[in-house]
Design a protein around this motif. Structure first.
Motif, PDB file in Angstrom:
ATOM      1  N   ARG A 199       0.859  -1.182   0.000  1.00  0.00           N
ATOM      2  CA  ARG A 199       0.000   0.000   0.000  1.00  0.00           C
ATOM      3  C   ARG A 199       0.893   1.229   0.000  1.00  0.00           C
ATOM      4  N   VAL A 200       0.421   2.294  -0.637  1.00  0.00           N
ATOM      5  CA  VAL A 200       1.162   3.550  -0.654  1.00  0.00           C
ATOM      6  C   VAL A 200       0.433   4.572   0.216  1.00  0.00           C
ATOM      7  N   LEU A 201       1.173   5.149   1.159  1.00  0.00           N
ATOM      8  CA  LEU A 201       0.655   6.229   1.996  1.00  0.00           C
ATOM      9  C   LEU A 201       1.024   7.556   1.354  1.00  0.00           C
ATOM     10  N   ASN A 202       0.142   8.515   1.438  1.00  0.00           N
ATOM     11  CA  ASN A 202       0.454   9.888   1.059  1.00  0.00           C
ATOM     12  C   ASN A 202       0.631  10.666   2.354  1.00  0.00           C
ATOM     13  N   VAL A 203       1.806  11.240   2.529  1.00  0.00           N
ATOM     14  CA  VAL A 203       2.136  11.947   3.768  1.00  0.00           C
ATOM     15  C   VAL A 203       2.440  13.399   3.437  1.00  0.00           C
ATOM     16  N   ARG A 204       1.743  14.299   4.081  1.00  0.00           N
ATOM     17  CA  ARG A 204       1.997  15.730   3.897  1.00  0.00           C
ATOM     18  C   ARG A 204       3.015  16.169   4.944  1.00  0.00           C
ATOM     19  N   THR A 205       4.184  16.576   4.480  1.00  0.00           N
ATOM     20  CA  THR A 205       5.231  17.029   5.398  1.00  0.00           C
ATOM     21  C   THR A 205       5.296  18.550   5.463  1.00  0.00           C
ATOM     22  N   GLY A 206       4.680  19.234   4.518  1.00  0.00           N
ATOM     23  CA  GLY A 206       4.637  20.691   4.548  1.00  0.00           C
ATOM     24  C   GLY A 206       5.933  21.330   4.103  1.00  0.00           C
ATOM     25  N   ILE A 230       5.027   7.512  11.534  1.00  0.00           N
ATOM     26  CA  ILE A 230       4.060   6.773  10.721  1.00  0.00           C
ATOM     27  C   ILE A 230       3.792   5.379  11.297  1.00  0.00           C
ATOM     28  N   THR A 231       4.142   5.185  12.566  1.00  0.00           N
ATOM     29  CA  THR A 231       3.950   3.884  13.205  1.00  0.00           C
ATOM     30  C   THR A 231       2.492   3.457  13.165  1.00  0.00           C
ATOM     31  N   GLY A 232       1.592   4.370  13.475  1.00  0.00           N
ATOM     32  CA  GLY A 232       0.160   4.046  13.453  1.00  0.00           C
ATOM     33  C   GLY A 232      -0.311   3.608  12.084  1.00  0.00           C
ATOM     34  N   ASP A 233       0.199   4.261  11.040  1.00  0.00           N
ATOM     35  CA  ASP A 233      -0.151   3.867   9.669  1.00  0.00           C
ATOM     36  C   ASP A 233       0.364   2.464   9.368  1.00  0.00           C
ATOM     37  N   THR A 284      13.346  -2.491   7.046  1.00  0.00           N
ATOM     38  CA  THR A 284      12.634  -3.763   7.048  1.00  0.00           C
ATOM     39  C   THR A 284      12.517  -4.210   8.497  1.00  0.00           C
ATOM     40  N   LEU A 285      11.275  -4.464   8.918  1.00  0.00           N
ATOM     41  CA  LEU A 285      10.981  -4.694  10.329  1.00  0.00           C
ATOM     42  C   LEU A 285      10.232  -6.008  10.521  1.00  0.00           C
ATOM     43  N   PRO A 286      10.486  -6.697  11.648  1.00  0.00           N
ATOM     44  CA  PRO A 286       9.799  -7.963  11.897  1.00  0.00           C
ATOM     45  C   PRO A 286       8.335  -7.756  12.290  1.00  0.00           C
ATOM     46  N   VAL A 287       7.512  -8.697  11.837  1.00  0.00           N
ATOM     47  CA  VAL A 287       6.094  -8.724  12.195  1.00  0.00           C
ATOM     48  C   VAL A 287       5.825 -10.096  12.811  1.00  0.00           C
ATOM     49  N   LEU A 288       5.308 -10.105  14.028  1.00  0.00           N
ATOM     50  CA  LEU A 288       4.993 -11.358  14.722  1.00  0.00           C
ATOM     51  C   LEU A 288       3.522 -11.347  15.107  1.00  0.00           C
ATOM     52  N   GLY A 289       2.814 -12.380  14.701  1.00  0.00           N
ATOM     53  CA  GLY A 289       1.389 -12.457  15.018  1.00  0.00           C
ATOM     54  C   GLY A 289       0.604 -11.276  14.469  1.00  0.00           C
ATOM     55  N   GLY A 290       1.052 -10.737  13.337  1.00  0.00           N
ATOM     56  CA  GLY A 290       0.360  -9.624  12.711  1.00  0.00           C
ATOM     57  C   GLY A 290       0.685  -8.258  13.286  1.00  0.00           C
ATOM     58  N   ARG A 291       1.608  -8.220  14.241  1.00  0.00           N
ATOM     59  CA  ARG A 291       1.943  -6.955  14.906  1.00  0.00           C
ATOM     60  C   ARG A 291       3.404  -6.585  14.672  1.00  0.00           C
ATOM     61  N   LEU A 292       3.618  -5.306  14.498  1.00  0.00           N
ATOM     62  CA  LEU A 292       4.967  -4.777  14.322  1.00  0.00           C
ATOM     63  C   LEU A 292       5.753  -5.027  15.597  1.00  0.00           C
ATOM     64  N   SER A 329      -1.862  -0.025  11.238  1.00  0.00           N
ATOM     65  CA  SER A 329      -3.163  -0.125  10.571  1.00  0.00           C
ATOM     66  C   SER A 329      -3.072  -1.002   9.330  1.00  0.00           C
ATOM     67  N   PHE A 330      -2.039  -0.776   8.531  1.00  0.00           N
ATOM     68  CA  PHE A 330      -1.806  -1.582   7.339  1.00  0.00           C
ATOM     69  C   PHE A 330      -1.644  -3.054   7.709  1.00  0.00           C
ATOM     70  N   LEU A 331      -0.873  -3.340   8.767  1.00  0.00           N
ATOM     71  CA  LEU A 331      -0.619  -4.725   9.155  1.00  0.00           C
ATOM     72  C   LEU A 331      -1.855  -5.421   9.689  1.00  0.00           C
TER      73      LEU A 331
END
Length: 140
Positions: A8-15, A23-26, A104-112, A29-31
């Protein structure tokens, strides 16, 4: 959508200011949708020549400390060969050598699987580009 690889591609406004954007919450949510309780890897990639991805503590000043350190290492002045854009913009093109455009980050049980104080952040020092894309890819 493949159950092995999802993106998925996120669009992030940095201004128009230098920013460290959490962007941890994003990512989480994706995971929830893409990983669905499975183990795997999350790749976070920013397809820009002047931004990076960092894993660091936010909210306690570390994000501001990172920007201050980048100012020391990469001053926004006229020393840079790359000269289009805002004064000192050449530094923004050197940023990805210090803050890579991916993680690149590990995901265990669907969680970051991050440490207690770790967050996934977009680092953007380029005041000339207020809109960023971040590609999230889950490999299960």
């Amino acid at each position: 959508m493949s159950d092995v690889f999802t993106t998925r591609v996120l669009n992030v406004r940095t201004g128009s200011t230098e920013r460290v954007v959490d962007i941890t919450g994003d990512c989480e949510s994706f995971l929830r949708e893409a990983a669905a309780g499975r183990d795997g890897l999350l790749n976070v990639f920013v397809p820009h020549a002047t931004a990076g991805i960092a894993v660091l503590e936010t909210g306690a000043g570390s994000d501001d400390d990172l920007l201050a350190a980048l100012h020391t290492l990469l001053p926004a002045d006229d020393r840079w060969q790359h000269r289009h854009g805002s004064p000192g913009h050449g530094r923004d093109h050197v940023l990805p050598a210090l803050v890579p455009p991916h993680a690149t980050l590990p995901v265990l049980g669907g969680r970051l699987e991050l440490g207690t104080w770790q967050s996934v952040c977009l680092v953007d020092t380029n005041k000339d580009n207020p809109e960023r894309k971040v590609r999230l890819s889950f490999l299960g």
